[in-house]
Design an enzyme around this catalytic site. Structure first.
Site, PDB file in Angstrom:
ATOM      1  N   ARG A  43     -16.296  -2.503  -1.900  1.00  0.00           N
ATOM      2  CA  ARG A  43     -15.404  -1.409  -2.319  1.00  0.00           C
ATOM      3  C   ARG A  43     -16.140  -0.064  -2.355  1.00  0.00           C
ATOM      4  O   ARG A  43     -15.876   0.777  -3.205  1.00  0.00           O
ATOM      5  CB  ARG A  43     -14.752  -1.718  -3.667  1.00  0.00           C
ATOM      6  CG  ARG A  43     -13.943  -3.008  -3.630  1.00  0.00           C
ATOM      7  CD  ARG A  43     -13.110  -3.222  -4.857  1.00  0.00           C
ATOM      8  NE  ARG A  43     -12.363  -4.476  -4.755  1.00  0.00           N
ATOM      9  CZ  ARG A  43     -11.202  -4.641  -4.114  1.00  0.00           C
ATOM     10  NH1 ARG A  43     -10.648  -3.605  -3.498  1.00  0.00           N
ATOM     11  NH2 ARG A  43     -10.607  -5.815  -4.070  1.00  0.00           N
ATOM     12  N   PHE A  88     -21.793  -0.525  -1.597  1.00  0.00           N
ATOM     13  CA  PHE A  88     -22.954  -0.666  -0.725  1.00  0.00           C
ATOM     14  C   PHE A  88     -23.203   0.563   0.143  1.00  0.00           C
ATOM     15  O   PHE A  88     -24.139   0.576   0.936  1.00  0.00           O
ATOM     16  CB  PHE A  88     -22.815  -1.913   0.153  1.00  0.00           C
ATOM     17  CG  PHE A  88     -22.850  -3.191  -0.638  1.00  0.00           C
ATOM     18  CD1 PHE A  88     -23.747  -3.368  -1.672  1.00  0.00           C
ATOM     19  CD2 PHE A  88     -21.967  -4.219  -0.358  1.00  0.00           C
ATOM     20  CE1 PHE A  88     -23.777  -4.538  -2.416  1.00  0.00           C
ATOM     21  CE2 PHE A  88     -21.992  -5.404  -1.085  1.00  0.00           C
ATOM     22  CZ  PHE A  88     -22.895  -5.558  -2.119  1.00  0.00           C
ATOM     23  N   PRO A 113     -15.945  -5.524   2.719  1.00  0.00           N
ATOM     24  CA  PRO A 113     -17.293  -5.974   3.090  1.00  0.00           C
ATOM     25  C   PRO A 113     -18.377  -5.035   2.574  1.00  0.00           C
ATOM     26  O   PRO A 113     -19.550  -5.411   2.550  1.00  0.00           O
ATOM     27  CB  PRO A 113     -17.245  -5.971   4.624  1.00  0.00           C
ATOM     28  CG  PRO A 113     -16.243  -4.905   4.961  1.00  0.00           C
ATOM     29  CD  PRO A 113     -15.192  -5.030   3.888  1.00  0.00           C
ATOM     30  N   LEU A 114     -17.982  -3.837   2.143  1.00  0.00           N
ATOM     31  CA  LEU A 114     -18.936  -2.881   1.580  1.00  0.00           C
ATOM     32  C   LEU A 114     -18.850  -2.839   0.059  1.00  0.00           C
ATOM     33  O   LEU A 114     -19.254  -1.850  -0.575  1.00  0.00           O
ATOM     34  CB  LEU A 114     -18.693  -1.480   2.157  1.00  0.00           C
ATOM     35  CG  LEU A 114     -18.959  -1.349   3.660  1.00  0.00           C
ATOM     36  CD1 LEU A 114     -18.609   0.053   4.149  1.00  0.00           C
ATOM     37  CD2 LEU A 114     -20.417  -1.673   3.975  1.00  0.00           C
ATOM     38  N   HIS A 155       0.158 -11.952   1.556  1.00  0.00           N
ATOM     39  CA  HIS A 155      -0.875 -11.171   0.874  1.00  0.00           C
ATOM     40  C   HIS A 155      -1.462 -11.925  -0.322  1.00  0.00           C
ATOM     41  O   HIS A 155      -2.689 -11.932  -0.540  1.00  0.00           O
ATOM     42  CB  HIS A 155      -0.275  -9.839   0.411  1.00  0.00           C
ATOM     43  CG  HIS A 155      -1.274  -8.762   0.185  1.00  0.00           C
ATOM     44  ND1 HIS A 155      -0.937  -7.429   0.169  1.00  0.00           N
ATOM     45  CD2 HIS A 155      -2.602  -8.795  -0.033  1.00  0.00           C
ATOM     46  CE1 HIS A 155      -2.028  -6.700  -0.047  1.00  0.00           C
ATOM     47  NE2 HIS A 155      -3.047  -7.511  -0.182  1.00  0.00           N
ATOM     48  N   TYR A 177       0.850  -1.188   0.000  1.00  0.00           N
ATOM     49  CA  TYR A 177       0.000   0.000   0.000  1.00  0.00           C
ATOM     50  C   TYR A 177       0.890   1.243   0.000  1.00  0.00           C
ATOM     51  O   TYR A 177       1.448   1.623   1.022  1.00  0.00           O
ATOM     52  CB  TYR A 177      -0.928   0.023   1.215  1.00  0.00           C
ATOM     53  CG  TYR A 177      -1.885  -1.136   1.313  1.00  0.00           C
ATOM     54  CD1 TYR A 177      -2.176  -1.941   0.209  1.00  0.00           C
ATOM     55  CD2 TYR A 177      -2.502  -1.464   2.511  1.00  0.00           C
ATOM     56  CE1 TYR A 177      -3.049  -3.008   0.306  1.00  0.00           C
ATOM     57  CE2 TYR A 177      -3.384  -2.523   2.625  1.00  0.00           C
ATOM     58  CZ  TYR A 177      -3.648  -3.302   1.518  1.00  0.00           C
ATOM     59  OH  TYR A 177      -4.512  -4.362   1.624  1.00  0.00           O
TER      60      TYR A 177
END
Length: 347
Positions: A215, A218, A212-213, A132, A63
């Site tokens: 990306r 949601f 969980p959203l 990863h 990252y």
């Protein structure tokens, strides 16, 4: 000011790691979702998260690359380290200087990556260290063998895998207990439910749900794409291509309707669904805004009944989603098997 929502703690896996029931994904603060965000603002967000009871931070050496770990390291100053569980990852290398990435799991790379992450994070020990992505050229036993040495040396407390197949998980776990497997699990990414999730539960391995959203989908649906920068990699994912987005927006519309009936937001409902999939599951939604963070942790207070779960799962079946999670060239658990150990010994 910290949120009044009570975030419980859970045991992640069966090896002793305890984390907040919801974590904080830190990737978007530094990479992939547009340009890096303001460092002081992100440090303030991380400290707000800890004060709110979210103590499980997720980062990776890729990252930035590297800059997200440096950011986390700065946020840990001032006595915060003792209150946190830090998870980082190795395995995706961009060291060729040309922007090309490769997956590596050879022992020398594992050790060098760990030492570098410890330095950037400015800590003595990584709480949870994931591979990863799985290097399909190196037997998983070889990679885990080096990680086991790092545990024995006190540089790593617990070992994890990300995007690993069931066979890879079993082979790794036989070398050293795997504490957690990180995978994409959400209302529109449910392929792991057939084999990977049951395998983790059979072996006592915790489950960490990233994205969980969806990306961010949601949270606001297709509106997400109105203000994305050119370097936001979500623009290139199959599910977000115009021919698929129109169809997938119907899922968000239905989610929005159900959320209104439950008195919560669509994102809270989507997160609550993940929470209700088991007390061995820790979602790690990412955000760069305190107001969004506060909304996300409100999901832990949303109660869903079996009929709610059934309704959500009926509208989020594989038949109702168009587009794959990633481009076909990207390594996921579906193509993460490694060669047998005997092939490495013979090399």
């Amino acid at each position: 000011m910290a949120s009044s929502t009570q975030v419980e703690r859970i045991k992640l896996g069966s090896q002793g790691l305890e984390v907040s029931a919801q974590g904080l994904g830190c990737m978007g603060m530094s990479a992939f979702y547009g340009p890096p965000k303001s460092e002081p603002d992100m440090i303030a967000l991380i400290r707000h998260a800890v004060d709110s009871g979210v103590t499980f931070l997720d980062t990776s050496d890729i990252y930035g690359p590297h800059t997200n770990e440096v950011l986390i390291g700065k946020a840990l100053k001032g006595g915060l380290r003792e209150r946190l569980q830090v998870a980082t990852k190795f395995g995706i290398s961009s060291a060729d200087g040309k922007g090309n990435r490769q997956v590596r799991g050879d022992p020398a790379y594992v050790r060098a990556s760990c030492e570098a992450s410890l330095k950037r994070l400015d800590i003595d020990c990584i709480d949870l260290y994931y591979q990863h992505r799985v290097d399909v050229r190196v037997p998983i036993e070889v990679t885990i063998g080096e990680l086991k040495k790092l545990v024995e040396e006190g540089k790593v407390k617990y070992i994890g895998l990300s995007e690993a197949s069931t066979s890879t998980i079993r082979r790794a776990h036989a070398v050293h207990p795997i504490t957690a497997v990180q995978l994409e699990w959400s209302l529109w990414s449910r392929d792991v439910e057939a084999d990977v999730i049951p395998t983790c539960r059979e072996l006592g391995i915790g489950i960490v749900s990233y994205s969980p959203l969806g990306r961010g989908f949601f949270s606001v649906g297709s509106k997400l794409f109105e203000n994305l920068s050119k370097d936001d990699f979500r623009q290139y994912l199959p599910r977000f291509q115009p021919e698929n987005l129109v169809h997938n927006a119907k899922l968000f519309d239905r989610l929005h309707e159900i959320a209104k009936g439950k008195g919560c937001t669509p994102s809270q409902l989507a997160l609550a669904w993940v929470h209700h999939r088991g007390n061995d599951v820790c979602p790690i939604p990412g955000t760069t805004r305190i107001e969004n963070f506060n909304q996300n942790i409100g999901a832990v207070s949303v109660k869903l009944m079996p009929n709610d779960m059934a309704e959500l799962e009926s509208i989020a079946s594989a038949d109702n989603i168009k587009g794959s999670r990633y481009k076909s060239t990207m390594i996921t658990w579906e193509n993460s098997d490694t060669p047998p150990l005997s092939s490495w010994n013979a090399a």
